[in-house]
Design a protein around this motif. Sequence first.
Motif, short mmCIF file in Angstrom:
data_model
loop_
_atom_site.label_atom_id
_atom_site.label_comp_id
_atom_site.label_asym_id
_atom_site.label_seq_id
_atom_site.Cartn_x
_atom_site.Cartn_y
_atom_site.Cartn_z
N MET A 1 0.85 -1.19 0.00
CA MET A 1 0.00 0.00 0.00
C MET A 1 0.88 1.25 0.00
SD MET A 1 -2.84 1.31 2.80
CE MET A 1 -3.31 -0.36 3.18
N LYS A 2 0.53 2.25 -0.80
CA LYS A 2 1.30 3.48 -0.92
C LYS A 2 0.38 4.70 -0.83
CE LYS A 2 5.08 1.18 -1.86
NZ LYS A 2 6.16 1.06 -0.86
N ILE A 3 0.88 5.77 -0.24
CA ILE A 3 0.16 7.04 -0.22
C ILE A 3 0.23 7.66 -1.62
CG2 ILE A 3 0.10 9.39 0.71
CD1 ILE A 3 1.31 8.24 3.31
N VAL A 4 -0.91 8.04 -2.15
CA VAL A 4 -0.94 8.68 -3.47
C VAL A 4 -1.35 10.14 -3.41
CG1 VAL A 4 -1.33 6.53 -4.72
CG2 VAL A 4 -3.30 7.86 -3.91
N ARG A 5 -1.97 10.56 -2.31
CA ARG A 5 -2.46 11.95 -2.25
C ARG A 5 -2.57 12.41 -0.81
NH1 ARG A 5 -6.29 10.98 -5.17
NH2 ARG A 5 -5.30 11.54 -7.15
N ILE A 6 -2.12 13.64 -0.55
CA ILE A 6 -2.29 14.30 0.75
C ILE A 6 -2.91 15.66 0.47
CG2 ILE A 6 -1.16 15.18 2.83
CD1 ILE A 6 1.17 13.22 2.23
N GLU A 7 -4.14 15.86 0.93
CA GLU A 7 -4.87 17.09 0.67
C GLU A 7 -5.16 17.82 1.98
OE1 GLU A 7 -7.95 16.85 -2.73
OE2 GLU A 7 -8.01 14.88 -1.76
N THR A 8 -5.32 19.13 1.89
CA THR A 8 -5.68 19.95 3.05
C THR A 8 -6.90 20.80 2.73
OG1 THR A 8 -4.10 21.65 2.33
CG2 THR A 8 -3.35 20.07 3.99
N PHE A 9 -7.69 21.06 3.78
CA PHE A 9 -8.93 21.82 3.63
C PHE A 9 -9.06 22.81 4.78
CE2 PHE A 9 -9.44 17.64 1.78
CZ PHE A 9 -9.97 17.92 0.53
N HIS A 10 -9.23 24.08 4.42
CA HIS A 10 -9.43 25.14 5.40
C HIS A 10 -10.93 25.21 5.71
CE1 HIS A 10 -5.39 27.23 4.90
NE2 HIS A 10 -5.38 26.23 4.01
N VAL A 11 -11.32 24.58 6.80
CA VAL A 11 -12.73 24.37 7.11
C VAL A 11 -13.16 25.34 8.21
CG1 VAL A 11 -14.42 22.69 7.90
CG2 VAL A 11 -12.50 21.94 6.48
N PRO A 12 -14.21 26.13 7.96
CA PRO A 12 -14.68 27.04 9.00
C PRO A 12 -15.27 26.27 10.18
CG PRO A 12 -16.23 26.98 7.16
CD PRO A 12 -15.03 26.19 6.74
N PRO A 13 -15.18 26.84 11.40
CA PRO A 13 -14.80 28.23 11.65
C PRO A 13 -13.30 28.51 11.63
CG PRO A 13 -15.34 27.14 13.70
CD PRO A 13 -15.68 26.16 12.63
N ARG A 14 -12.42 27.53 11.97
CA ARG A 14 -10.99 27.84 12.04
C ARG A 14 -10.13 26.58 11.98
NH1 ARG A 14 -9.75 29.44 18.34
NH2 ARG A 14 -10.74 27.64 19.31
#
Length: 378
Positions: free
Chosen positions: A1-14
Amino acid sequence: MKIVRIETFHVPPRWLFVRVEADNGQLGWGEASLEGHAEAVDGALEALRDRFVGADPRRIEDIWQIGYRGGFYRGGPVLMSAISGMDQALWDLKGKHYGVPAWELLGGYVRDKVRAYAWIGGDRPDDIAEAAQKRRAQGFSAVKMNATSEMGYIGAPQFDDVIERVHAAKSAGLDVGVDFHGRLHRPMAKQLARALEPLGLLFIEEPLLSENPEAFSAFAALVSTPIAMGERLYSRWDFKRFFESGVIDIIQPDLSHAGGLTECRKIAAMAESYDIAVAPHCPLGPLALASCLQLAASSPNVVIQEMSLGIHYNEGHDLLSFCQNPDVLTPNAGYLAIPTGPGLGVEIDEAKVRAAHETRHRWRNPIWRHTDGSVAEW
């Protein structure tokens, strides 16, 4: 198993959510929220992408070690928050891969539930009696409030209002913790601690800033009330000197700031050897709280858990807004049940997260000033 994607999300409130995806389609979610500095943590996660896309996500300890030790510079809130979010997501992914909660991979659970407390009063505490009654009606048996708003180094002590607020909360049948929030300097902190001593508080939190460790011994000699601190410490090495000092009764590592579940499990184990209780700091989102509950499940010295349900920062979105199974993080009779679902046990509404990220938050804490115009601690 390998990591293919690392995503970030700026989710309100903070909040800052981290999504890790493996080549078999397995997903994990974590929370790297560092209040007011989401952009900086997001930048630090860029470096982790370069390191870990292609890595085996099941090798959590190895990934943690590389994240921490793989660069010349280490520690501090930004880098450790980035590692924290990644680490939480890996535990979530690994638990889902094997179909078990993260706590099962940490040795099994030591409790069925953990006592919870909620915030009342806001940054400048007011309307305490009404807020306390509402929390009592929600089933909470414990609350926390800020002790004061801004205060200078010296001044005529005017603590009657603080004492009155504590009495108002206690009269609702609640145990009360008081957070100094690092707002007081040594001269005033000593006086306020003495004034609060007869009230039988659950704990006094952050009576002094953690960058002044030498002052804690003198402060501790003035009170028998348990002293809690640690939300601004970011690794077991930061905590070590406070363990050795013998003056801290409750530590409050933040699982989104102090290296995630991997590091905070080690911090809790160190604290256990010094007979120190753990009450994780968590005025954040659902993934941070779910991680805390994995720690509570597997660490015998966790005594109480902070949660952000309905706190004053949660404008527009509350703790459970992005959860598909909100019952997992809903308190019952003042307790939070240990999640039994795989990974962190929380199911995130990905479509709602992606939509919220389109209008990403830019949360900043307020700047306070004294009457003379100088900057005050917030």
